[in-house]
Scaffold this motif. Structure first.
Motif, short mmCIF file in Angstrom:
data_model
loop_
_atom_site.label_atom_id
_atom_site.label_comp_id
_atom_site.label_asym_id
_atom_site.label_seq_id
_atom_site.Cartn_x
_atom_site.Cartn_y
_atom_site.Cartn_z
N ALA A 1 4.88 -35.46 -9.74
CA ALA A 1 5.95 -35.10 -8.81
C ALA A 1 6.73 -36.35 -8.43
O ALA A 1 6.15 -37.40 -8.17
CB ALA A 1 5.37 -34.45 -7.56
N THR A 2 8.05 -36.23 -8.43
CA THR A 2 8.91 -37.34 -8.03
C THR A 2 9.96 -36.85 -7.05
O THR A 2 10.35 -35.69 -7.05
CB THR A 2 9.61 -37.96 -9.25
N VAL A 3 10.40 -37.78 -6.21
CA VAL A 3 11.51 -37.54 -5.29
C VAL A 3 12.47 -38.70 -5.50
O VAL A 3 12.08 -39.87 -5.46
CB VAL A 3 11.03 -37.51 -3.82
N LEU A 4 13.73 -38.38 -5.74
CA LEU A 4 14.73 -39.41 -5.95
C LEU A 4 15.79 -39.27 -4.87
O LEU A 4 16.37 -38.20 -4.69
CB LEU A 4 15.36 -39.26 -7.34
N VAL A 5 16.01 -40.35 -4.14
CA VAL A 5 17.01 -40.37 -3.08
C VAL A 5 18.25 -41.07 -3.62
O VAL A 5 18.18 -42.21 -4.08
CB VAL A 5 16.48 -41.10 -1.83
N GLY A 6 19.38 -40.38 -3.59
CA GLY A 6 20.62 -40.96 -4.08
C GLY A 6 20.92 -40.53 -5.51
O GLY A 6 20.21 -39.72 -6.10
N SER A 7 21.98 -41.10 -6.04
CA SER A 7 22.43 -40.69 -7.38
C SER A 7 22.60 -41.89 -8.31
O SER A 7 23.52 -41.93 -9.13
CB SER A 7 23.75 -39.92 -7.25
N ASP A 8 21.71 -42.85 -8.20
CA ASP A 8 21.76 -44.03 -9.06
C ASP A 8 21.42 -43.64 -10.49
O ASP A 8 20.33 -43.11 -10.77
CB ASP A 8 20.76 -45.07 -8.54
N GLY A 9 22.35 -43.85 -11.41
CA GLY A 9 22.18 -43.45 -12.81
C GLY A 9 20.94 -44.02 -13.47
O GLY A 9 20.16 -43.28 -14.08
N PRO A 10 20.70 -45.34 -13.39
CA PRO A 10 19.49 -45.89 -14.01
C PRO A 10 18.20 -45.30 -13.44
O PRO A 10 17.25 -45.05 -14.17
CB PRO A 10 19.59 -47.40 -13.72
N SER A 11 18.17 -45.05 -12.14
CA SER A 11 16.99 -44.44 -11.53
C SER A 11 16.79 -43.02 -12.04
O SER A 11 15.66 -42.60 -12.32
CB SER A 11 17.11 -44.43 -10.01
N GLN A 12 17.87 -42.28 -12.20
CA GLN A 12 17.77 -40.92 -12.73
C GLN A 12 17.23 -40.93 -14.15
O GLN A 12 16.39 -40.10 -14.51
CB GLN A 12 19.14 -40.23 -12.68
N ARG A 13 17.70 -41.86 -14.97
CA ARG A 13 17.21 -41.95 -16.35
C ARG A 13 15.74 -42.36 -16.38
O ARG A 13 14.96 -41.84 -17.18
CB ARG A 13 18.06 -42.94 -17.16
N TYR A 14 15.35 -43.28 -15.50
CA TYR A 14 13.95 -43.72 -15.44
C TYR A 14 13.04 -42.55 -15.09
O TYR A 14 12.04 -42.30 -15.76
CB TYR A 14 13.81 -44.84 -14.40
N VAL A 15 13.40 -41.82 -14.04
CA VAL A 15 12.59 -40.67 -13.62
C VAL A 15 12.57 -39.61 -14.73
O VAL A 15 11.53 -39.04 -15.03
CB VAL A 15 13.11 -40.08 -12.29
N GLY A 16 13.72 -39.39 -15.36
CA GLY A 16 13.78 -38.42 -16.46
C GLY A 16 12.85 -38.79 -17.61
O GLY A 16 12.17 -37.94 -18.17
N SER A 17 12.80 -40.09 -17.94
CA SER A 17 11.92 -40.52 -19.03
C SER A 17 10.46 -40.35 -18.65
O SER A 17 9.63 -39.99 -19.49
CB SER A 17 12.21 -41.97 -19.43
N LYS A 18 10.12 -40.58 -17.38
CA LYS A 18 8.74 -40.38 -16.94
C LYS A 18 8.35 -38.91 -17.01
O LYS A 18 7.24 -38.56 -17.41
CB LYS A 18 8.53 -40.90 -15.51
N HIS A 19 9.28 -38.04 -16.67
CA HIS A 19 9.00 -36.60 -16.74
C HIS A 19 8.84 -36.16 -18.19
O HIS A 19 7.97 -35.34 -18.50
CB HIS A 19 10.12 -35.80 -16.05
#
Length: 67
Positions: free
Chosen positions: A34-52
């Motif tokens: 489970a992840t929670v991402l605060v904000g819309s930072d593109g690199p963070s979104q890609r990082y979380v996506g790759s972990k998923h």
């Protein structure tokens, strides 16, 4: 002294494959990443996506919340 070279991608793939085998042997229990991402930072979104993506390959159930 010889340098030790480690292939991070190969090691990651080996770990994921072993996790998948263990998950399958255990009857595919509902283990979650489970992840929670605060904000819309593109690199963070890609990082979380790759972990998923890798978690799903290992047999985990990925869950995510954007705030």
């Amino acid at each position: 002294m010889a340098a030790i070279v480690m292939n991070g991608n190969a090691l990651r793939d080996e770990i994921i494959a072993r996790l998948r085998q263990r998950m399958d042997a255990a009857g595919s229990p509902p283990v979650c990443l489970a992840t929670v991402l605060v904000g819309s930072d593109g690199p963070s979104q890609r990082y979380v996506g790759s972990k998923h993506k890798k978690a799903a390959e290992a047999g985990f159930v990925p869950r995510h919340i954007d705030l």
